[in-house]
Design a protein around this motif. Structure first.
Motif, mmCIF file in Angstrom:
data_model
loop_
_atom_site.group_PDB
_atom_site.id
_atom_site.type_symbol
_atom_site.label_atom_id
_atom_site.label_comp_id
_atom_site.label_asym_id
_atom_site.label_seq_id
_atom_site.Cartn_x
_atom_site.Cartn_y
_atom_site.Cartn_z
ATOM 1 N N LEU A 124 15.777 29.473 1.592
ATOM 2 C CA LEU A 124 17.059 29.454 2.294
ATOM 3 C C LEU A 124 16.874 28.581 3.531
ATOM 4 O O LEU A 124 16.044 28.892 4.388
ATOM 5 N N PHE A 155 24.143 26.501 5.957
ATOM 6 C CA PHE A 155 23.030 27.045 5.181
ATOM 7 C C PHE A 155 23.035 26.415 3.787
ATOM 8 O O PHE A 155 24.101 26.154 3.209
ATOM 9 N N ILE A 207 28.259 32.485 2.566
ATOM 10 C CA ILE A 207 27.213 31.642 3.145
ATOM 11 C C ILE A 207 27.846 30.505 3.939
ATOM 12 O O ILE A 207 28.716 29.796 3.440
ATOM 13 N N TRP A 256 20.263 36.247 -2.087
ATOM 14 C CA TRP A 256 20.039 36.287 -0.645
ATOM 15 C C TRP A 256 21.168 37.097 0.003
ATOM 16 O O TRP A 256 22.355 36.909 -0.308
ATOM 17 N N LEU A 298 24.991 36.401 0.262
ATOM 18 C CA LEU A 298 25.117 34.993 0.636
ATOM 19 C C LEU A 298 25.215 34.083 -0.591
ATOM 20 O O LEU A 298 26.160 33.314 -0.746
ATOM 21 N N ILE A 299 24.199 34.169 -1.454
ATOM 22 C CA ILE A 299 24.126 33.243 -2.569
ATOM 23 C C ILE A 299 23.112 33.757 -3.578
ATOM 24 O O ILE A 299 22.232 34.546 -3.223
ATOM 25 N N GLN A 331 22.404 38.809 3.960
ATOM 26 C CA GLN A 331 22.255 38.791 5.415
ATOM 27 C C GLN A 331 22.706 40.137 5.969
ATOM 28 O O GLN A 331 23.798 40.617 5.627
ATOM 29 N N TYR A 375 17.314 38.921 6.954
ATOM 30 C CA TYR A 375 17.675 38.219 5.728
ATOM 31 C C TYR A 375 16.831 38.771 4.589
ATOM 32 O O TYR A 375 15.602 38.696 4.619
ATOM 33 N N LYS A 428 28.245 32.495 -5.199
ATOM 34 C CA LYS A 428 28.225 32.174 -3.784
ATOM 35 C C LYS A 428 29.086 33.172 -3.041
ATOM 36 O O LYS A 428 30.208 33.467 -3.458
#
Lengths: 115, 115
Positions: free
Chosen positions: A76, A64, A60, A34, A46-47, A36, A89, A57
């Motif tokens: 998410l 979230f 994030i 993921w 993000l992750i 952003q 996203y 990670k």
């Protein structure tokens, strides 16, 4: 060829509400990422998940959370939304092993607007 | 830590002219490097990638990029630009040295093509 599917494509929420974004990876891809992307910004990681376990990670927020399910789709979850969460996203998927894990295929993105 | 710099925020070229988009990276080992293209409101499409071997890599849509270790660069080139190439271009590096698979993106270069 099948691509990464994201839903919804657009989402409008108010401050302090929650939102759930979904991602369906390319078939046989079992790693999901993921990202952003704020307005005029580059995508920020993000992750990620591999085989339903969190693999890495990034930046994030604690508000979230995310998970990957047995069919490899990922969600998410975003709570206590803030105006600054308004962004595009992206979800990406890849094969996990070795070099192939770096060839990420991106979905079209979900545009979240927080008002 | 890894980072990517795209010095040019915006480039304008005439249709049919040649194009070079600059990308410099900072990484402690042999980098995995990528160029992605993003049309307005769309997802990221992988143009090409470098993992190892031949330092000149060919991608889709007539793009190529050359990895120059001595200059820490991975510039994207196209001999003749088409109006449909107008988009945002992102250079990215893979964080494989840490064991993670996520990508770090540059801030992007917006390409405008004039008739």
């Amino acid at each position: 060829a099948a691509g990464v599917i994201q839903s919804p494509r657009h989402l409008i929420k108010e401050k302090r509400e929650t939102a759930t974004l979904k991602c369906y990876p390319i078939p046989r891809h079992d790693t999901v990422y993921w990202y952003q992307q704020g307005p005029g910004q580059d995508p920020q990681f993000l992750i990620s998940f591999y085989e339903k376990m969190q693999s890495d990670k990034g930046s994030i927020p604690d508000r979230f959370s995310a998970q990957q399910f047995s069919d490899y789709h990922s969600e998410l979850n975003m709570s206590s939304l803030e105006l600054g969460d308004s962004a595009l996203y992206f979800c990406a998927s890849s094969f996990p092993s070795g070099i192939g894990g770096y060839e990420q295929y991106f979905g079209p993105g979900t545009r979240l607007t927080v008002t | 830590a890894q980072s990517v710099t795209q010095p040019d925020i915006h480039i304008t070229v005439s249709e049919g002219a040649s194009l070079e988009l600059r990308c410099n990276y900072s990484y402690g080992a042999t980098p995995y490097l990528f160029w992605y293209v993003q049309s307005p409101g769309q997802g990221l499409q992988l143009l090409l990638k470098y993992f190892s071997g031949d330092t000149l890599v060919q991608g889709i849509k007539g793009f190529e990029a050359e990895f120059k270790r001595s200059q820490s660069s991975f510039n994207l080139r196209k001999p003749s630009v088409h109006w449909s190439d107008a988009a945002e271009y992102f250079c990215a590096v893979g964080a494989h040295q840490t064991g993670a698979n996520n990508l770090f993106f540059g801030t992007g270069t917006r390409l405008t093509v004039i008739p």
